[in-house]
Design an enzyme around this catalytic site. Structure first.
Site, PDB file in Angstrom:
ATOM      1  N   LYS A 177       0.781  -1.229   0.000  1.00  0.00           N
ATOM      2  CA  LYS A 177       0.000   0.000   0.000  1.00  0.00           C
ATOM      3  C   LYS A 177       0.815   1.283   0.000  1.00  0.00           C
ATOM      4  O   LYS A 177       0.326   2.350   0.389  1.00  0.00           O
ATOM      5  CB  LYS A 177      -1.035   0.034   1.154  1.00  0.00           C
ATOM      6  CG  LYS A 177      -1.866  -1.192   1.317  1.00  0.00           C
ATOM      7  CD  LYS A 177      -2.357  -1.790   0.027  1.00  0.00           C
ATOM      8  CE  LYS A 177      -3.340  -0.920  -0.700  1.00  0.00           C
ATOM      9  NZ  LYS A 177      -3.601  -1.505  -2.064  1.00  0.00           N
ATOM     10  N   THR A 186      -0.500  10.293 -13.094  1.00  0.00           N
ATOM     11  CA  THR A 186      -1.256  10.967 -12.026  1.00  0.00           C
ATOM     12  C   THR A 186      -2.346  10.004 -11.547  1.00  0.00           C
ATOM     13  O   THR A 186      -2.748   9.074 -12.271  1.00  0.00           O
ATOM     14  CB  THR A 186      -1.934  12.258 -12.526  1.00  0.00           C
ATOM     15  OG1 THR A 186      -2.847  11.879 -13.566  1.00  0.00           O
ATOM     16  CG2 THR A 186      -0.924  13.266 -13.044  1.00  0.00           C
ATOM     17  N   PHE A 187      -2.844  10.248 -10.353  1.00  0.00           N
ATOM     18  CA  PHE A 187      -3.912   9.397  -9.822  1.00  0.00           C
ATOM     19  C   PHE A 187      -5.125   9.438 -10.760  1.00  0.00           C
ATOM     20  O   PHE A 187      -5.717   8.401 -11.061  1.00  0.00           O
ATOM     21  CB  PHE A 187      -4.302   9.828  -8.403  1.00  0.00           C
ATOM     22  CG  PHE A 187      -5.353   8.940  -7.818  1.00  0.00           C
ATOM     23  CD1 PHE A 187      -5.012   7.693  -7.301  1.00  0.00           C
ATOM     24  CD2 PHE A 187      -6.689   9.303  -7.824  1.00  0.00           C
ATOM     25  CE1 PHE A 187      -5.983   6.837  -6.794  1.00  0.00           C
ATOM     26  CE2 PHE A 187      -7.671   8.456  -7.314  1.00  0.00           C
ATOM     27  CZ  PHE A 187      -7.308   7.222  -6.793  1.00  0.00           C
ATOM     28  N   HIS A 197       6.871  -7.352  -2.274  1.00  0.00           N
ATOM     29  CA  HIS A 197       6.687  -6.747  -0.936  1.00  0.00           C
ATOM     30  C   HIS A 197       7.584  -7.442   0.087  1.00  0.00           C
ATOM     31  O   HIS A 197       7.415  -7.240   1.283  1.00  0.00           O
ATOM     32  CB  HIS A 197       5.244  -6.921  -0.455  1.00  0.00           C
ATOM     33  CG  HIS A 197       4.208  -6.185  -1.259  1.00  0.00           C
ATOM     34  ND1 HIS A 197       4.391  -4.926  -1.750  1.00  0.00           N
ATOM     35  CD2 HIS A 197       2.934  -6.536  -1.599  1.00  0.00           C
ATOM     36  CE1 HIS A 197       3.290  -4.547  -2.392  1.00  0.00           C
ATOM     37  NE2 HIS A 197       2.398  -5.501  -2.319  1.00  0.00           N
TER      38      HIS A 197
HETATM   39  P1  A3P Z   1      -5.113   4.694  -0.993  1.00  0.00           P
HETATM   40  O1  A3P Z   1      -5.703   3.380  -0.569  1.00  0.00           O
HETATM   41  O2  A3P Z   1      -4.700   5.557   0.170  1.00  0.00           O
HETATM   42  O3  A3P Z   1      -5.952   5.434  -1.980  1.00  0.00           O
HETATM   43  P2  A3P Z   1      -0.231  -0.231  -3.786  1.00  0.00           P
HETATM   44  O4  A3P Z   1      -0.146  -0.069  -5.250  1.00  0.00           O
HETATM   45  O5  A3P Z   1       1.100  -0.413  -3.120  1.00  0.00           O
HETATM   46  O6  A3P Z   1      -1.225  -1.297  -3.412  1.00  0.00           O
HETATM   47  O7  A3P Z   1      -0.732   1.146  -3.175  1.00  0.00           O
HETATM   48  C1  A3P Z   1      -2.049   1.567  -3.362  1.00  0.00           C
HETATM   49  C2  A3P Z   1      -2.158   2.985  -2.849  1.00  0.00           C
HETATM   50  O8  A3P Z   1      -1.471   3.879  -3.748  1.00  0.00           O
HETATM   51  C3  A3P Z   1      -3.616   3.435  -2.807  1.00  0.00           C
HETATM   52  O9  A3P Z   1      -3.718   4.368  -1.745  1.00  0.00           O
HETATM   53  C4  A3P Z   1      -3.739   4.099  -4.175  1.00  0.00           C
HETATM   54  O10 A3P Z   1      -4.841   4.967  -4.302  1.00  0.00           O
HETATM   55  C5  A3P Z   1      -2.420   4.833  -4.258  1.00  0.00           C
HETATM   56  N1  A3P Z   1      -2.069   5.182  -5.629  1.00  0.00           N
HETATM   57  C6  A3P Z   1      -2.043   4.366  -6.710  1.00  0.00           C
HETATM   58  N2  A3P Z   1      -1.712   5.069  -7.812  1.00  0.00           N
HETATM   59  C7  A3P Z   1      -1.535   6.349  -7.421  1.00  0.00           C
HETATM   60  C8  A3P Z   1      -1.214   7.549  -8.121  1.00  0.00           C
HETATM   61  N3  A3P Z   1      -1.013   7.563  -9.428  1.00  0.00           N
HETATM   62  N4  A3P Z   1      -1.114   8.685  -7.401  1.00  0.00           N
HETATM   63  C9  A3P Z   1      -1.319   8.687  -6.070  1.00  0.00           C
HETATM   64  N5  A3P Z   1      -1.652   7.577  -5.356  1.00  0.00           N
HETATM   65  C10 A3P Z   1      -1.756   6.428  -6.026  1.00  0.00           C
END
Ligand code: A3P
Length: 299
Positions: free
Chosen positions: A61, A234-235, A114
């Site tokens: 995460k 970007t998100f 991980h």
């Molecule tokens: P949240 O659950 O806080 O929204 P992983 O890929 O390690 O599983 O991490 C997932 C987390 O990274 C999620 O956080 C997700 O929304 C966030 N995330 C994924 N892509 C992103 C992006 N382009 N910009 C910002 N956050 C991102």
């Protein structure tokens, strides 16, 4: 070959049919999703890394899928080849036979994991393959992890945030303790083949983050190319395309993508417990400073 999306959807369906107690395994004292197996861990130990491999290492995460996209886009631009076998490249997932196929992939291969530092195949460090490590502040990581446990059929459901918090702080979650991971990487923060970046610094300036990763990998790309890689990472951009790429898993991974979401769930006492843990493990360290704890984790 099945698409990434088809593989993920199949995993989902299989997991949804499992009983809660079948979703996790323990290997060498650490909990993992049952997508991992002892056989795959044993095969992984024997994996031969190459000097030009790239390993993305994250605590769950912390922005794995985000940085994986950046790495894959950098690789594709540098080498003019699309990423292949994407779903097999999470080191600890899948069947041991996958390591045979992985041998045939062209360089530079991009893997992600991980796993704790100590469980990463030794050849990664012997060959001095490039290792990109992402950390996110522990409070937002915990909240994102909690939602992931509850939204993702591959992991057991938690009865409450309080129950999850206790497990998180004591390291009884899949892939174990955040703080153990952070302590181990802090000891290697200056290794020449290691780049540590934070989720927060990517949020602050994504373009600079992309440039930093490209420079570490010795990928020389035109400014406009790096600009477009940042725009596509970007998100908003990634979440809008997430169902296409990840199917039902899309909205589960791309949940909110913000900083300080921990304030929605943490009590004052829980916040102080993490502050104390941070003080004990990371205060005064280089990784601790990179996490900008006072900015992102104080009420
Ligand atoms: P949240 O659950 O806080 O929204 P992983 O890929 O390690 O599983 O991490 C997932 C987390 O990274 C999620 O956080 C997700 O929304 C966030 N995330 C994924 N892509 C992103 C992006 N382009 N910009 C910002 N956050 C991102």
């Amino acid at each position: 070959m099945a698409s990434n999306r088809a593989v993920l959807e199949k995993l989902f369906e299989e997991a949804a049919r499992k009983k809660s107690e079948e979703l996790l395994i323990t290997y060498q004292g650490v909990l993992y999703p049952s997508l991992c197996s002892a056989e795959t861990f044993q095969a992984l130990d024997m994996m031969e890394a190459r000097k030009d491999d790239v390993f993305l290492v994250t605590y769950p995460k912390s922005g794995t899928n985000w940085v994986l996209k950046i790495l894959n886009d950098l690789r594709a631009s540098h080498q003019k080849k699309a990423p292949t076998l994407e779903h097999q490249l999470m080191l600890e997932f899948g069947k041991p036979e996958k390591f045979q196929k992985i041998k045939d992939l062209s360089s530079p291969r991009v893997f992600y994991t991980h796993l704790h530092y100590d469980n990463i195949p030794k050849s990664v460090f012997e060959k001095k393959a490039k290792v990109v490590v992402v950390f996110r502040n522990p409070k937002d990581t915990a909240v994102s992890f909690y939602h992931f446990y509850n939204n993702n059929p591959v992991l057991p459901t938690m009865n409450s945030w309080d129950e999850f918090f206790q497990k998180f702080i004591s390291g009884e979650v899949v892939w174990s303790s955040y703080f153990d991971h952070a302590l181990a990487w802090n000891r290697h923060i200056d290794d020449e083949n290691v780049l540590i970046i934070t989720y927060e610094e990517l949020k602050e300036n994504l373009y600079e983050g992309v440039k930093k990763i490209a420079a570490f990998l010795d990928f020389s790309l035109p400014e406009e190319k790096m600009q477009s890689i940042a725009e596509n990472a970007t998100f908003q951009s990634m979440s809008s395309k997430s169902e296409e790429k990840y199917g039902k898993f899309g909205p589960i991974i791309f949940r909110k993508g913000v900083v300080r979401d921990w304030k929605t769930l943490f009590t004052e006492a829980q916040s102080q417990e993490v502050d104390a843990k941070f003080e004990e493990c990371l205060a005064g360290t280089k990784l601790g400073a990179m996490l900008k704890y006072d900015i992102y984790c104080k009420f």
